[in-house]
Design a protein around this motif. Structure first.
Motif, PDB file in Angstrom:
ATOM      1  N   GLU A  26       0.747  -1.095  -0.068  1.00 28.70           N
ATOM      2  CA  GLU A  26      -0.038   0.006  -0.287  1.00 28.70           C
ATOM      3  C   GLU A  26       0.807   1.391  -0.076  1.00 28.70           C
ATOM      4  OE1 GLU A  26      -2.906  -0.400   3.218  1.00 28.70           O
ATOM      5  OE2 GLU A  26      -4.356  -0.762   1.395  1.00 28.70           O
ATOM      6  N   ALA A  27       2.156   1.295   0.648  1.00 29.68           N
ATOM      7  CA  ALA A  27       2.799   2.363   0.836  1.00 29.68           C
ATOM      8  C   ALA A  27       3.419   2.625  -0.489  1.00 29.68           C
ATOM      9  CB  ALA A  27       3.806   2.090   1.962  1.00 29.68           C
ATOM     10  N   ILE A  28       3.918   1.398  -1.245  1.00 30.20           N
ATOM     11  CA  ILE A  28       4.520   1.572  -2.676  1.00 30.20           C
ATOM     12  C   ILE A  28       3.496   2.268  -3.413  1.00 30.20           C
ATOM     13  CG2 ILE A  28       5.386   0.542  -4.813  1.00 30.20           C
ATOM     14  CD1 ILE A  28       6.351  -1.784  -2.661  1.00 30.20           C
ATOM     15  N   ALA A  29       2.252   1.897  -3.420  1.00 34.65           N
ATOM     16  CA  ALA A  29       1.219   2.352  -4.160  1.00 34.65           C
ATOM     17  C   ALA A  29       0.809   3.836  -4.273  1.00 34.65           C
ATOM     18  CB  ALA A  29       0.161   1.383  -4.232  1.00 34.65           C
ATOM     19  N   ALA A  30       0.978   4.201  -2.781  1.00 40.66           N
ATOM     20  CA  ALA A  30       0.646   5.605  -2.546  1.00 40.66           C
ATOM     21  C   ALA A  30       1.789   6.440  -3.005  1.00 40.66           C
ATOM     22  CB  ALA A  30       0.585   5.606  -1.035  1.00 40.66           C
TER      23      ALA A  30
END
Ligand code: TMP
Length: 225
Positions: free
Chosen positions: A185-189
């Motif tokens: 999720e952090a990578i996508a954000a």
């Protein structure tokens, strides 16, 4: 810039990414595109040997198992070989390259799951992969419970049918997978331009059409030879 187009598929074990990548490959080929596909770890003769070491739960060492840093180093050794042997040459020919997992997996599994931290993984990526980034990453992120129950039952079937043991990662506990999920999720954000996330579990055919639509739009924007 190499003339090809580099697409990676990411997600938890059991997210459906391998099936979706195969379907996309079939469609791209039918559309007349030249496609090179591979998986990580694996994709080269050396990479397949590294995969065997990494995923075999019998790879025990004096410390009880492969240490997190050794695991990370093996992932990048595999990746360096795949880039040199398969990915860069294919991109230089102008192919569409489909890769089942890439550095985001190291960031999620070793950086997040094994708690080595994203910064260390990204530093290795710059040094060892010469910062080669995918043009597009398809991240399949259905809810954690769905992915995990699929991965575990698939692994059980695999072991029962073949006797082969590829379950080192599937043996981890739920907290390990929650950290991986959070890291994805952090990578996508952080990189919304590169990473397209498909979060709901709408069924194989619906997800296939969504993946196809994203890829079609991105490929239309670049001129491949
Ligand atoms: P696969 O079953 O999707 O081919 O992936 C093999 C396993 O390796 C999977 O559990 C994720 C893990 N993995 C990492 O931990 N780090 C990495 O960098 C890669 C590429 C895979």
């Amino acid at each position: 810039m190499a003339p090809g187009f580099f697409i990676t598929f990411e997600g938890l074990d059991g997210s459906g990414k391998t099936t979706q990548m195969r379907r996309l490959q079939a469609w791209l080929t039918a559309e007349g595109r030249t496609v090179t596909s591979l998986r990580q770890p694996g994709g080269t003769a050396l990479g397949d040997r590294i995969r065997g070491i990494l995923l075999d739960s019998r790879s025990e060492t004096a410390l009880g198992g492969i240490t997190p840093l050794a695991e990370l180093a093996l992932m990048f050794a595999d990746r360096a070989q795949a880039i040199a042997e398969v990915i860069r040459p294919a991109l230089e020919r102008g192919d569409v390259v489909l890769c089942d997992r890439y550095t985001d997996s190291s960031e999620a599994y070793q950086g997040g799951g094994r708690e080595l931290g994203a910064a260390r993984v990204l530093a290795l990526h710059r040094a060892i992969c010469e910062d080669l980034q995918p043009d597009l990453t398809v991240l399949l992120l259905p809810d954690l419970a769905t992915s995990l129950s699929r991965a575990r039952s698939r692994n059980l079937r695999h072991v029962q049918h073949t006797g082969a043991d590829e379950n080192r990662f599937e043996r981890e506990d739920d907290a390990f997978y929650q950290r991986i999920y959070d890291a994805y999720e952090a990578i996508a954000a952080r990189e919304p331009g590169r990473v397209v996330s498909i979060r709901d579990d709408a069924g194989l055919a619906v997800v296939e059409m969504r993946v196809r639509a994203v890829v079609e739009a991105r490929l239309a924007a670049v001129a491949l030879p």
